[in-house]
Design a protein around this motif. Sequence first.
Motif, PDB file in Angstrom:
ATOM      1  N   UNK A 139      39.153 -27.486  16.604  1.00 42.03           N
ATOM      2  CA  UNK A 139      39.528 -28.462  17.628  1.00 42.03           C
ATOM      3  C   UNK A 139      38.943 -28.058  18.974  1.00 42.03           C
ATOM      4  N   UNK A 140      38.354 -28.981  19.705  1.00 37.53           N
ATOM      5  CA  UNK A 140      37.822 -28.642  21.038  1.00 37.53           C
ATOM      6  C   UNK A 140      38.946 -28.247  21.994  1.00 37.53           C
ATOM      7  N   UNK A 141      38.627 -27.347  22.906  1.00 40.14           N
ATOM      8  CA  UNK A 141      39.633 -26.859  23.854  1.00 40.14           C
ATOM      9  C   UNK A 141      40.137 -27.967  24.767  1.00 40.14           C
ATOM     10  N   UNK A 142      39.264 -28.883  25.161  1.00 38.40           N
ATOM     11  CA  UNK A 142      39.686 -29.960  26.042  1.00 38.40           C
ATOM     12  C   UNK A 142      40.732 -30.856  25.396  1.00 38.40           C
ATOM     13  N   UNK A 143      40.521 -31.202  24.148  1.00 35.50           N
ATOM     14  CA  UNK A 143      41.492 -32.064  23.476  1.00 35.50           C
ATOM     15  C   UNK A 143      42.780 -31.322  23.162  1.00 35.50           C
ATOM     16  N   UNK A 144      42.692 -30.003  22.935  1.00 31.70           N
ATOM     17  CA  UNK A 144      43.923 -29.234  22.754  1.00 31.70           C
ATOM     18  C   UNK A 144      44.779 -29.276  24.019  1.00 31.70           C
ATOM     19  N   UNK A 145      44.139 -29.183  25.182  1.00 26.31           N
ATOM     20  CA  UNK A 145      44.883 -29.253  26.442  1.00 26.31           C
ATOM     21  C   UNK A 145      45.488 -30.635  26.646  1.00 26.31           C
ATOM     22  N   UNK A 146      44.730 -31.693  26.295  1.00 28.02           N
ATOM     23  CA  UNK A 146      45.250 -33.051  26.439  1.00 28.02           C
ATOM     24  C   UNK A 146      46.441 -33.267  25.508  1.00 28.02           C
ATOM     25  N   UNK A 147      46.380 -32.718  24.282  1.00 26.71           N
ATOM     26  CA  UNK A 147      47.493 -32.857  23.345  1.00 26.71           C
ATOM     27  C   UNK A 147      48.743 -32.171  23.892  1.00 26.71           C
ATOM     28  N   UNK A 148      48.595 -30.980  24.480  1.00 26.86           N
ATOM     29  CA  UNK A 148      49.750 -30.302  25.067  1.00 26.86           C
ATOM     30  C   UNK A 148      50.352 -31.068  26.227  1.00 26.86           C
ATOM     31  N   UNK A 149      49.492 -31.673  27.063  1.00 33.00           N
ATOM     32  CA  UNK A 149      49.985 -32.469  28.193  1.00 33.00           C
ATOM     33  C   UNK A 149      50.740 -33.692  27.680  1.00 33.00           C
ATOM     34  N   UNK A 150      50.231 -34.342  26.612  1.00 37.74           N
ATOM     35  CA  UNK A 150      50.917 -35.516  26.061  1.00 37.74           C
ATOM     36  C   UNK A 150      52.304 -35.148  25.538  1.00 37.74           C
ATOM     37  N   UNK A 151      52.425 -34.024  24.828  1.00 40.17           N
ATOM     38  CA  UNK A 151      53.739 -33.593  24.334  1.00 40.17           C
ATOM     39  C   UNK A 151      54.681 -33.272  25.495  1.00 40.17           C
ATOM     40  N   UNK A 152      54.181 -32.637  26.549  1.00 39.62           N
ATOM     41  CA  UNK A 152      55.023 -32.307  27.700  1.00 39.62           C
ATOM     42  C   UNK A 152      55.475 -33.552  28.445  1.00 39.62           C
ATOM     43  N   UNK A 153      54.589 -34.526  28.594  1.00 36.34           N
ATOM     44  CA  UNK A 153      54.955 -35.769  29.281  1.00 36.34           C
ATOM     45  C   UNK A 153      56.034 -36.513  28.501  1.00 36.34           C
ATOM     46  N   UNK A 154      55.923 -36.523  27.164  1.00 38.56           N
ATOM     47  CA  UNK A 154      56.959 -37.171  26.357  1.00 38.56           C
ATOM     48  C   UNK A 154      58.321 -36.509  26.531  1.00 38.56           C
ATOM     49  N   UNK A 155      58.341 -35.191  26.629  1.00 40.18           N
ATOM     50  CA  UNK A 155      59.621 -34.493  26.825  1.00 40.18           C
ATOM     51  C   UNK A 155      60.188 -34.760  28.214  1.00 40.18           C
TER      52      UNK A 155
END
Length: 482
Positions: free
Chosen positions: A34-50
């Motif tokens: 997985x590219x590092x950029x998309x890994x960071x975007x996935x973490x931000x999406x999970x944090x925003x949902x919480x």
Amino acid sequence: MIWEIDEKKVVIEGLDAAGRPDPAYAAALGLLQAPSGRRAVAGVCDLVGWLLLQLPLWLGAVPLLLKLAGGSISPYGFINHPGFVLAVVMAAVSVVFSLVYCVVQLVMHGLRGMTIGKAITGIRTVDVRTLERPGFGRVLLRSLILLAASLVPLLLPVFLASPLFDAARRGRGWHDRATGVWLIDVRGGLDPFDEKRLRVARKMVKAAPAAERAVLPSLATPSDSRAQPEYRPGSRISAGVLGVARPHSANERPAVGLSQATAPVPPASTDAGRPVLGGFRPAGPTPSAPARAPLADQGLVADVPVTPSPVPPQIPPVQESRPQPTASPVRNPTVQPGPTVQPGPTAQPESAPQSTAEQASASAGVPPVRASAPAVRYALRLDSGESILVAGPVLLGRNPDATPHPGARAIPLADASRSLSKTHMLVRPVPGGVAIVDCGSTNGSGLFHDGVEYSVTAGTPAMAVEGDTIRLGDRRATVVRV
């Protein structure tokens, strides 16, 4: 008596001799990190949902708590405040929704290898050894490690940046290596949770490569038309006699037959009254008879009166019993009667025996008409032993729909592994074999020619000749001649 218990040991593919995961095996399957950029975007999406689920707490309960903390109201006033009940309800809603969100995230991550953020960015988490789902325990331990790292200042950013410094260059961070997981990209590579595609990929990697065929010397004509071959194999002419093809230029039409062959006739012989047999003429004087002079452009003969000459006896006379066809009119006659004509050095090849119909056609001056050979048809021999005749367009699949292909015959095939699509492939006869067209199948199609598999692009026809093997998902079919 010794009883042996067959212990079914689970064999994990893709491990080296030391039991460690082999990156080359994963790359051969088509798995990409997985590219590092998309890994960071996935973490931000999970944090925003919480954080969105914490809005009821921050809007309904936090203001009242701030008043209590600032001394604006007493504990008694806090409990008897008109907004106390609403604050408790809003706080309860946030807590319940946050718990449900965390449980759903952990279950989805353990069973399907994805969270909401990973599903949006096309990332999946797998067990690095088995390349399957990571399991609930691994993802829970990974989440606890990240939670503990967030309690220490500046430690969480170091954990999140650790995939950039992976020595194996697989993008695995400290928390990934501690829990034995690997984050992969399913947009550009293979999705391991697609069991059919993963099973086909493992079979293709495990299959032994076809042995290379030895390069044999070719006796064919060289590709350069200006180069003269040292040897060219003989070919048969219509009379059934072996002839040798001679080199010719691009604008010259080659002569068919033995027009360039030289017969070993003695130069002293002037007997033109008897047919030439085997390169010799019968001995003895013969009466005057019309000689047969070859016409190169039509392959016919014309009667020419010649004067016989006595020849000393050398060979016993040979009787020719085969009837000679009469002369037929030619388009451009060039032979004129005249004085003595010496027979040329060329010998006419002995023709094959003619049938009654051919003799009648020759005597009438009409070339014989030969019956055309029966058309060659082909069939598909399936791996189950069944055969399908390809006399017209044939549509193959699990339950093919012939509506987009008018005139095609729909034939459903049994498929226990469900690797065939509903409408998988269109097969139609063509000269020399069959043409196959993949109808956009899920598991794709392939063509094995001389032990090498070639992929078949969806919608693009491919030629399959006798002996080739066609792959439809996990099924096989061989092209045979009927």
